[in-house]
Enzyme design. Structure first.
Site, mmCIF file in Angstrom:
data_model
loop_
_atom_site.group_PDB
_atom_site.id
_atom_site.type_symbol
_atom_site.label_atom_id
_atom_site.label_comp_id
_atom_site.label_asym_id
_atom_site.label_seq_id
_atom_site.Cartn_x
_atom_site.Cartn_y
_atom_site.Cartn_z
ATOM 1 N N ILE A 244 7.143 1.347 -16.070
ATOM 2 C CA ILE A 244 8.305 1.644 -15.227
ATOM 3 C C ILE A 244 7.705 2.132 -13.911
ATOM 4 O O ILE A 244 7.191 3.242 -13.826
ATOM 5 C CB ILE A 244 9.227 2.724 -15.845
ATOM 6 C CG1 ILE A 244 9.828 2.214 -17.156
ATOM 7 C CG2 ILE A 244 10.347 3.075 -14.866
ATOM 8 C CD1 ILE A 244 10.829 3.172 -17.796
ATOM 9 N N PRO A 245 7.712 1.248 -12.896
ATOM 10 C CA PRO A 245 6.808 1.464 -11.742
ATOM 11 C C PRO A 245 7.304 2.516 -10.756
ATOM 12 O O PRO A 245 7.648 2.200 -9.612
ATOM 13 C CB PRO A 245 6.740 0.071 -11.100
ATOM 14 C CG PRO A 245 8.054 -0.553 -11.435
ATOM 15 C CD PRO A 245 8.481 -0.002 -12.765
ATOM 16 N N CYS A 246 7.286 3.783 -11.147
ATOM 17 C CA CYS A 246 7.698 4.856 -10.236
ATOM 18 C C CYS A 246 6.706 4.965 -9.071
ATOM 19 O O CYS A 246 7.024 5.547 -8.044
ATOM 20 C CB CYS A 246 7.838 6.181 -10.977
ATOM 21 S SG CYS A 246 6.360 6.711 -11.840
ATOM 22 N N HIS A 247 5.507 4.371 -9.232
ATOM 23 C CA HIS A 247 4.550 4.398 -8.120
ATOM 24 C C HIS A 247 5.004 3.524 -6.955
ATOM 25 O O HIS A 247 4.472 3.625 -5.865
ATOM 26 C CB HIS A 247 3.158 3.953 -8.603
ATOM 27 C CG HIS A 247 3.102 2.566 -9.175
ATOM 28 N ND1 HIS A 247 3.432 2.281 -10.487
ATOM 29 C CD2 HIS A 247 2.786 1.369 -8.607
ATOM 30 C CE1 HIS A 247 3.282 0.980 -10.707
ATOM 31 N NE2 HIS A 247 2.896 0.409 -9.584
ATOM 32 N N ARG A 248 6.007 2.658 -7.189
ATOM 33 C CA ARG A 248 6.474 1.772 -6.103
ATOM 34 C C ARG A 248 7.533 2.428 -5.226
ATOM 35 O O ARG A 248 8.129 1.769 -4.382
ATOM 36 C CB ARG A 248 7.004 0.454 -6.691
ATOM 37 C CG ARG A 248 5.894 -0.385 -7.313
ATOM 38 C CD ARG A 248 6.369 -1.696 -7.897
ATOM 39 N NE ARG A 248 5.344 -2.245 -8.793
ATOM 40 C CZ ARG A 248 5.614 -2.979 -9.869
ATOM 41 N NH1 ARG A 248 6.862 -3.284 -10.173
ATOM 42 N NH2 ARG A 248 4.629 -3.428 -10.629
#
Ligand SMILES: [Zn+2]
Length: 348
Positions: free
Chosen positions: A314-318
């Site tokens: 779940i790409p919270c880094h994006r």
């Protein structure tokens, strides 16, 4: 493409042996011709003799050899003695390996303690105990009687067993007996070890192995799901590990492993919004708030983003700030920068 942090920051990182920089940069020592991870236990070189590289490959291309102490070419591999120990406790979870047993085998107990603390966030004895209790839990799953389980686990009394069980799983044997639990497993990654958790429904945890955040995330997960977390294997964990290897090799952009992310209706909307951000792209908190139909809730979106329990997948880094700065990241800003730069370099 230069993906390195500022020199002063890298200097501080290797002098402090800051593990959050593992995989972010490598340092090479001009006087010895050797290159290392930032956490290398060997003596600190003088900053004026150090050269920095974004990858092990780059350091090798420049003519440096890999350090034999910190082995920068390996992804945090288990040393042979650790593999042997893990095999032993897997084969016979009831066996007790004491510090003097370790010494007899020619393994320094202090080295074992440090390795297990770093890699698994617990001592070897705690890890072995967790394996033992997991064995007990599996017997309860198979409707074995509690007496058998107590006997097999090596505890002499019900009360001793019961106390140990509660300490480990946060609940009594009777209540865990329906067998539902989160299985936890540890993976290697270029950014250091990751801890993953799965139930039959899907992956519910993926975190960098840092004690404070991990404890908070495990606590939240236990509260949300109401089930205990135990070390173990699961087919979803196998799938996740394969997919992560492909992700870090640059050949996978979308994860297919099933996910389980319980939360409030709003939290689920935010996390689903994150899943919709394409590989190699970023969104601001404000954009994400608009995308999920809550344009005035950018702040709450930011908070919920930080509570994401399934890093990378779940790409919270994006998610970055409106002016393009990285903002925060649970796994550390350098890891966020690494992931974004990595995705962009593959994307182009
Ligand atoms: Zn080294």
């Amino acid at each position: 493409m230069n993906t390195l942090p500022p020199i002063t920051e890298m200097e501080r990182a290797y002098l402090d042996r800051d593990a959050t920089y593992n995989g972010v940069f490598f340092l090479a020592v001009k006087t010895t011709g050797i290159f290392c991870r930032p956490t290398c236990p060997a003596r600190n070189p003088l900053p004026k003799h150090v050269e920095y590289f974004p990858s092990a490959e780059a350091a090798m291309t420049a003519g440096y050899r890999a350090c034999k102490r910190c082995r920068p070419l390996e992804w945090d591999d288990e040393p042979a003695w650790a593999t042997a120990l893990l095999d032993d406790i897997k084969r016979d979870p009831t066996s007790r390996i004491t510090d003097s047993d370790l010494s007899e085998r020619g393994i320094d107990p202090a080295t074992v303690r440090r390795h297990f603390q770093r890699r698994y966030g617990m001592t070897f004895h705690a890890y072995a105990r967790a394996q033992r209790m997991t064995g007990v839990l599996e017997q309860l799953d198979d409707a074995g009687t509690l007496d058998d389980a107590v006997f097999e686990s090596g505890y002499d009394s019900h009360s001793g067993f019961r106390d140990a069980f509660v300490r480990m799983f946060g609940d009594t044997p009777g209540r865990v007996r329906n067998g539902r639990c989160v299985r936890l497993s540890w993976f290697r990654s270029p950014l250091g070890p990751l801890v993953a958790g799965a139930t039959d429904e899907g992956i519910c945890l993926l975190e960098f192995n840092e004690q404070e955040r991990l404890e908070a995330q495990c606590g939240a997960l236990r509260k949300q799901t109401g089930i205990p977390l135990v070390p173990g294997a699961h087919r979803h964990l196998d799938t996740l590990e394969e997919e992560l290897m492909s992700y870090f090799a640059g050949s996978l952009r979308e994860f297919t492993v099933p996910l389980l992310f319980p939360g409030t209706e709003f939290q689920r909307r935010v996390w689903e919004g994150l899943l919709a951000i394409p590989y190699g792209e970023t969104r601001s908190y404000e954009q994400l708030a608009v995308d999920i139909g809550a344009p005035t809730a950018a702040r709450a979106v930011g908070r919920t983003n930080g509570l994401n329990r399934i890093s990378i997948v779940i790409p919270c880094h994006r998610v970055v700030s409106k002016n393009g700065t990285l903002c925060g990241y649970g796994g550390g800003l350098r890891r966020k920068e690494f992931l974004l730069n990595f995705e962009r370099s593959i994307h182009e």
